[in-house]
Scaffold this active site. Structure first.
Site, PDB file in Angstrom:
ATOM      1  CD  GLU A 111      -2.584   1.322   2.638  1.00  0.00           C
ATOM      2  OE1 GLU A 111      -2.948   0.276   3.214  1.00  0.00           O
ATOM      3  OE2 GLU A 111      -2.808   2.454   3.094  1.00  0.00           O
TER       4      GLU A 111
ATOM      5  CE  LYS B 157      -6.200   1.894   7.018  1.00  0.00           C
ATOM      6  NZ  LYS B 157      -4.885   2.187   6.403  1.00  0.00           N
TER       7      LYS B 157
ATOM      8  NE  ARG C 266      -0.663   7.976   5.514  1.00  0.00           N
ATOM      9  CZ  ARG C 266      -0.719   7.059   6.447  1.00  0.00           C
ATOM     10  NH1 ARG C 266       0.198   7.019   7.394  1.00  0.00           N
ATOM     11  NH2 ARG C 266      -1.676   6.165   6.449  1.00  0.00           N
TER      12      ARG C 266
HETATM   13  C1  3PG Z   1      -2.157   3.298   8.105  1.00  0.00           C
HETATM   14  O1  3PG Z   1      -2.433   4.275   7.430  1.00  0.00           O
HETATM   15  O2  3PG Z   1      -2.614   2.198   7.814  1.00  0.00           O
HETATM   16  C2  3PG Z   1      -1.358   3.503   9.341  1.00  0.00           C
HETATM   17  O3  3PG Z   1      -0.675   4.701   9.337  1.00  0.00           O
HETATM   18  C3  3PG Z   1      -0.496   2.383   9.745  1.00  0.00           C
HETATM   19  O4  3PG Z   1      -0.393   2.456  11.109  1.00  0.00           O
HETATM   20  P1  3PG Z   1       0.918   1.999  11.878  1.00  0.00           P
HETATM   21  O5  3PG Z   1       1.948   3.044  11.627  1.00  0.00           O
HETATM   22  O6  3PG Z   1       0.510   1.969  13.332  1.00  0.00           O
HETATM   23  O7  3PG Z   1       1.331   0.660  11.362  1.00  0.00           O
END
Ligand code: 3PG
Length: 218
Positions: free
Chosen positions: A53, A141, A57
């Site tokens: 993914e 999700k 960002r």
């Molecule tokens: C996402 O967008 O899925 C998260 O930022 C992932 O979260 P994590 O940094 O706690 O793994």
């Protein structure tokens, strides 16, 4: 076959099932340049994590999706942090195989339900899931998974929402990923732990590869 099974959203549900069955962990990645994107993505895919993914960002996100689709044809490249239909369309144009959103808006859900590139929408509550279910969504999700109750929440969802399956993301780490993956309503998990800043700053793709091998064996 009923007419329901012919709708685009049901085709998309099947496609999401295939994607999430390809690897137990989906790395959530934010890239700033080509060297980083190719180095890290190759290390992860060669380590057995074939579904990635790539988030929007960073400004480089869309370009990274285009590059990785060419450089790693064996990988399944998703676009993440997609917040609205115009970003969704830009990710389709970049070649994304699937789209992930951190939450759900009516606009985004509507767009995704008619797109041939499937959406895995983010939800954090039963009510949000129920809204999306009205359009036919069955795969989500769960975000931010650990903050909204993690494994206990997913177990609670399994009662009233028995036909739904989730990719929990947000707060998943090597020490708790197996607890999530053991649940019947969890398809796979997502997270950023495979690319800690210390390793990406040091361009230590070998160490990223090692983390991928461990995650792929979960
Ligand atoms: C996402 O967008 O899925 C998260 O930022 C992932 O979260 P994590 O940094 O706690 O793994």
């Amino acid at each position: 076959m009923t007419s329901l099974e012919n709708t685009q959203i049901d085709i998309n549900t099947k496609r999401i099932d295939q994607i999430c069955a390809a690897a137990p962990v989906i790395p959530v990645l934010t890239f700033d340049n080509a060297e980083q994107a190719i180095g890290i993505a190759s290390a992860l895919v060669n380590g057995g994590l074939s579904v990635l993914e790539i988030t929007l960002r960073s400004e480089y996100g869309l370009t990274a999706i285009k590059q990785l689709k060419q450089a790693l044809p064996q990988a399944i490249i998703g676009a993440g942090t997609v917040l609205n239909p115009s970003q969704y369309q830009a990710c389709i144009d970049a070649g994304a195989d699937f789209i992930v959103s951190p939450g759900s808006t009516a606009e985004l859900l509507q767009f995704g339900s008619q797109s041939t590139v499937p959406l895995l929408p983010g939800v954090a509550s039963v009510s949000e899931a129920m809204q999306a279910m009205q359009l036919g969504y069955r795969r989500f999700k769960l975000f931010p998974a650990a903050v909204v109750g993690g494994v206990d929440t997913l177990k609670a969802f399994a009662g009233p929402l028995s036909e739904l399956k989730f990719c929990p993301t947000g707060g998943i780490k090597p020490n708790n990923a197996a607890d999530y993956l053991a649940l019947n309503n969890v398809m796979c998990v997502g997270g950023t732990w495979l690319t800690p800043k210390s390793l990406t700053d040091a361009k230590d793709w070998h160490a990223v590869h090692q983390l991928a091998l461990r995650a792929a064996a979960m």
